[in-house]
Design a protein around this motif. Sequence first.
Motif, PDB file in Angstrom:
ATOM      1  N   VAL A 298       0.848  -1.182   0.000  1.00 46.00           N
ATOM      2  CA  VAL A 298       0.000   0.000   0.000  1.00 46.00           C
ATOM      3  C   VAL A 298       0.891   1.241   0.000  1.00 46.00           C
ATOM      4  N   THR A 299       0.257   2.379  -0.289  1.00 43.73           N
ATOM      5  CA  THR A 299       0.914   3.680  -0.201  1.00 43.73           C
ATOM      6  C   THR A 299       0.139   4.532   0.784  1.00 43.73           C
ATOM      7  N   ALA A 300       0.832   5.088   1.773  1.00 47.93           N
ATOM      8  CA  ALA A 300       0.200   5.904   2.803  1.00 47.93           C
ATOM      9  C   ALA A 300       0.672   7.345   2.660  1.00 47.93           C
ATOM     10  N   THR A 301      -0.275   8.284   2.760  1.00 51.07           N
ATOM     11  CA  THR A 301       0.025   9.711   2.656  1.00 51.07           C
ATOM     12  C   THR A 301      -0.329  10.388   3.966  1.00 51.07           C
ATOM     13  N   PHE A 302       0.677  10.982   4.615  1.00 48.89           N
ATOM     14  CA  PHE A 302       0.476  11.706   5.863  1.00 48.89           C
ATOM     15  C   PHE A 302       0.423  13.202   5.554  1.00 48.89           C
ATOM     16  N   HIS A 303      -0.548  13.898   6.137  1.00 46.60           N
ATOM     17  CA  HIS A 303      -0.693  15.346   5.963  1.00 46.60           C
ATOM     18  C   HIS A 303      -0.280  16.038   7.248  1.00 46.60           C
ATOM     19  N   GLY A 304       0.671  16.959   7.114  1.00 50.51           N
ATOM     20  CA  GLY A 304       1.116  17.716   8.274  1.00 50.51           C
ATOM     21  C   GLY A 304       0.359  19.020   8.435  1.00 50.51           C
ATOM     22  N   VAL A 305       0.802  19.833   9.401  1.00 50.63           N
ATOM     23  CA  VAL A 305       0.165  21.126   9.655  1.00 50.63           C
ATOM     24  C   VAL A 305       0.904  22.267   8.957  1.00 50.63           C
ATOM     25  N   LYS A 306       2.083  22.017   8.454  1.00 55.43           N
ATOM     26  CA  LYS A 306       2.860  23.051   7.787  1.00 55.43           C
ATOM     27  C   LYS A 306       2.323  23.307   6.390  1.00 55.43           C
ATOM     28  N   LYS A 307       2.158  24.601   6.050  1.00 56.71           N
ATOM     29  CA  LYS A 307       1.658  24.993   4.745  1.00 56.71           C
ATOM     30  C   LYS A 307       2.803  25.086   3.741  1.00 56.71           C
ATOM     31  N   GLU A 308       2.574  24.571   2.547  1.00 57.49           N
ATOM     32  CA  GLU A 308       3.554  24.635   1.471  1.00 57.49           C
ATOM     33  C   GLU A 308       2.893  25.164   0.210  1.00 57.49           C
ATOM     34  N   THR A 309       3.669  25.916  -0.566  1.00 59.52           N
ATOM     35  CA  THR A 309       3.164  26.483  -1.822  1.00 59.52           C
ATOM     36  C   THR A 309       3.762  25.725  -3.002  1.00 59.52           C
ATOM     37  N   HIS A 310       2.896  25.211  -3.859  1.00 55.73           N
ATOM     38  CA  HIS A 310       3.313  24.492  -5.046  1.00 55.73           C
ATOM     39  C   HIS A 310       2.717  25.150  -6.288  1.00 55.73           C
ATOM     40  N   THR A 311       3.193  24.682  -7.437  1.00 52.82           N
ATOM     41  CA  THR A 311       2.742  25.214  -8.721  1.00 52.82           C
ATOM     42  C   THR A 311       1.675  24.303  -9.309  1.00 52.82           C
ATOM     43  N   ILE A 312       0.709  24.916 -10.004  1.00 59.65           N
ATOM     44  CA  ILE A 312      -0.358  24.149 -10.653  1.00 59.65           C
ATOM     45  C   ILE A 312      -0.340  24.456 -12.148  1.00 59.65           C
ATOM     46  N   VAL A 313      -0.456  23.414 -12.962  1.00 59.30           N
ATOM     47  CA  VAL A 313      -0.559  23.555 -14.412  1.00 59.30           C
ATOM     48  C   VAL A 313      -1.678  22.629 -14.884  1.00 59.30           C
ATOM     49  N   PRO A 314      -2.189  22.835 -16.087  1.00 59.63           N
ATOM     50  CA  PRO A 314      -3.154  21.867 -16.631  1.00 59.63           C
ATOM     51  C   PRO A 314      -2.528  20.480 -16.730  1.00 59.63           C
ATOM     52  N   ALA A 315      -3.320  19.479 -16.464  1.00 56.97           N
ATOM     53  CA  ALA A 315      -2.806  18.113 -16.515  1.00 56.97           C
ATOM     54  C   ALA A 315      -2.293  17.763 -17.905  1.00 56.97           C
ATOM     55  N   SER A 316      -2.882  18.364 -18.950  1.00 61.80           N
ATOM     56  CA  SER A 316      -2.451  18.087 -20.325  1.00 61.80           C
ATOM     57  C   SER A 316      -1.100  18.709 -20.644  1.00 61.80           C
ATOM     58  N   ALA A 317      -0.618  19.619 -19.792  1.00 55.31           N
ATOM     59  CA  ALA A 317       0.677  20.260 -20.042  1.00 55.31           C
ATOM     60  C   ALA A 317       1.847  19.380 -19.638  1.00 55.31           C
ATOM     61  N   ILE A 318       1.573  18.259 -18.980  1.00 56.15           N
ATOM     62  CA  ILE A 318       2.633  17.375 -18.499  1.00 56.15           C
ATOM     63  C   ILE A 318       2.776  16.202 -19.458  1.00 56.15           C
ATOM     64  N   LEU A 319       3.998  15.956 -19.881  1.00 53.56           N
ATOM     65  CA  LEU A 319       4.315  14.844 -20.773  1.00 53.56           C
ATOM     66  C   LEU A 319       5.044  13.771 -19.964  1.00 53.56           C
ATOM     67  N   HIS A 320       4.486  12.578 -19.930  1.00 53.40           N
ATOM     68  CA  HIS A 320       5.117  11.454 -19.235  1.00 53.40           C
ATOM     69  C   HIS A 320       5.977  10.699 -20.243  1.00 53.40           C
ATOM     70  N   LEU A 321       7.298  10.743 -20.039  1.00 53.72           N
ATOM     71  CA  LEU A 321       8.228  10.154 -20.994  1.00 53.72           C
ATOM     72  C   LEU A 321       9.392   9.548 -20.236  1.00 53.72           C
ATOM     73  N   HIS A 322       9.651   8.247 -20.493  1.00 55.28           N
ATOM     74  CA  HIS A 322      10.777   7.541 -19.879  1.00 55.28           C
ATOM     75  C   HIS A 322      10.724   7.621 -18.350  1.00 55.28           C
ATOM     76  N   ASP A 323       9.529   7.378 -17.787  1.00 52.78           N
ATOM     77  CA  ASP A 323       9.328   7.378 -16.336  1.00 52.78           C
ATOM     78  C   ASP A 323       9.636   8.729 -15.699  1.00 52.78           C
ATOM     79  N   ARG A 324       9.562   9.775 -16.483  1.00 53.54           N
ATOM     80  CA  ARG A 324       9.760  11.125 -15.964  1.00 53.54           C
ATOM     81  C   ARG A 324       8.653  12.032 -16.479  1.00 53.54           C
ATOM     82  N   ASP A 325       8.533  13.203 -15.839  1.00 52.09           N
ATOM     83  CA  ASP A 325       7.521  14.174 -16.236  1.00 52.09           C
ATOM     84  C   ASP A 325       8.211  15.408 -16.799  1.00 52.09           C
ATOM     85  N   TRP A 326       7.635  15.932 -17.903  1.00 50.46           N
ATOM     86  CA  TRP A 326       8.217  17.077 -18.604  1.00 50.46           C
ATOM     87  C   TRP A 326       7.122  18.078 -18.950  1.00 50.46           C
ATOM     88  N   VAL A 327       7.532  19.340 -19.100  1.00 52.31           N
ATOM     89  CA  VAL A 327       6.661  20.383 -19.651  1.00 52.31           C
ATOM     90  C   VAL A 327       7.459  21.143 -20.703  1.00 52.31           C
TER      91      VAL A 327
END
Length: 377
Positions: A298-327
Motif C-alpha cells: 500500500v501507499t500511505a500519505t500523511f498530511h502535516g500542519v505546515k503549509k507549502e506552496t506548489h505550482t499548478i498547471v493543466p494536466a495536459s501540459a505534463i508529458l510522461h516520458l521515460h518514467d519522468r515528467d516534462w513540460v
Amino acid sequence: MRNIGLWIGLFLLSIPLLLTLGGCSHQDVAAAEAPPPAKVVPDVDASLLTVDHPEQFSLSAATEHTATSRLVVTGTVAPDIARNVPVISLATGKVVAIHARLGDVVKKGQLLLTVRSDDVAGGFSDYRKAVSAEALTRFQLERVQDLYKHGANSLNDLQVAEDAERRAQIDVETTAEHLRLLGNDPDHPKFMVDLHAPVSGVITDQQVTNAAGVQALSAAPFTISDLSYVWVVCDVYENDLANVHVNDTAEITVNAYPQQPLTGRISNIGAVLDPNIRTAKVRLEVRNPGMLRVGMFVTATFHGVKKETHTIVPASAILHLHDRDWVYVPTADKKFRRVEVVSGEGLPDKTQEIISGLNPGDQVVTNALALEHTVNQ
C-alpha cells in the motif's frame, strides 16, 4: 680554356636557383599531404525544439497552490496481533481428521480438528474410580449416622465420615469436569477430542497435518485472525518522523485497488530504528472493507500542519516520458524548451500539482502531447 671557365661559372651560378626550386617543390608536396582544417560544429541542445508554426500551440500560465505538507511512504498489510487467536488443544494425541485448512474462513464454534487421545481414557478411569469411592463413603456415612443416633459412635466419628463424603463428591465433580473440558460426556465417553473455532475469522496459520501428533497446551495447531481490522505497517525515514504523530490520520491507497482509497489512524510509532536503512515502523489501524489481504503493498500519505506552496498547471501540459515528467516552456526566439518537473497529486478541474521544476507565473504549452507529436513527425 675560356669555354671551360665559362661553363664552370654558369654551373656555380645555377646552384642557388636549383636549391630554391627544390625547397619550393618540397613545401608544395607537404602542403598537399596535410589534413584539411577542422570544421567546428556548435553543440545541439536536444531539449530545444523548433516548429514551423509555434503560434498554433496555446500557452497557459502556471499558478500557485497552497496546501499542507505531505509525506508519502510505502507499507504492507499485516494482521492485528490483538485479533490473532490461537486454537489450543487440551489433550495430547494423534490427529484423525482435519476439517479446515489454511486460508479458510471459519465461524465461531466450527469444528476444526479431531484428535484421538489417551487423556480421555485416563480421565474416564479417574472419573469411574471417583464415583465408586464416593458411593463407598456415602454408605459409610449413612452407617455412622445411624450408629450416632443410637449413641454407638462419637460426634468426631460422624464429622470424619461427613468430611470423607464431601471429599469424594469433590473428586467426582473434578474428574467429570475434566472430561467435559476434553469434549466428552462423563456418562458416554467417545475417547476423541474435537477442537472448535473459538472466534470467527480467517485461518492464517496451520501447524498440523493428517496423522500428526498434537501436544497438550503446546504449539497451536491453528491460528485464527479477525481481519475486520488490520494493520498497515510503514517505513518512515528518521528525517521525516517529525511529520507523523500518534492519532493522526493518513490516506491509504492499495496498489491492487487504486480507485478505492482508505483512511487509517496512527496507533504506534516505533521506538527503534532499523540500523541499515534508518527507518522506523509506523503502524496504522485500518478498517478492512473486505478487500485487504495480509501482505498487500500500500501507499500511505500523511498530511502535516505546515503549509507549502506548489505550482499548478493543466494536466495536459505534463508529458510522461521515460518514467519522468516534462513540460514545454516557450523561449524568446519562438522555440520551445523541454523542462523536467516533479509532479504531485492530481487536483480538481483537470489540473496537476508541480512540486519542483517550475515556478508560478511560468508559461507552459497547454497540450504537451500535441507538440511532441508534431516534433516527431
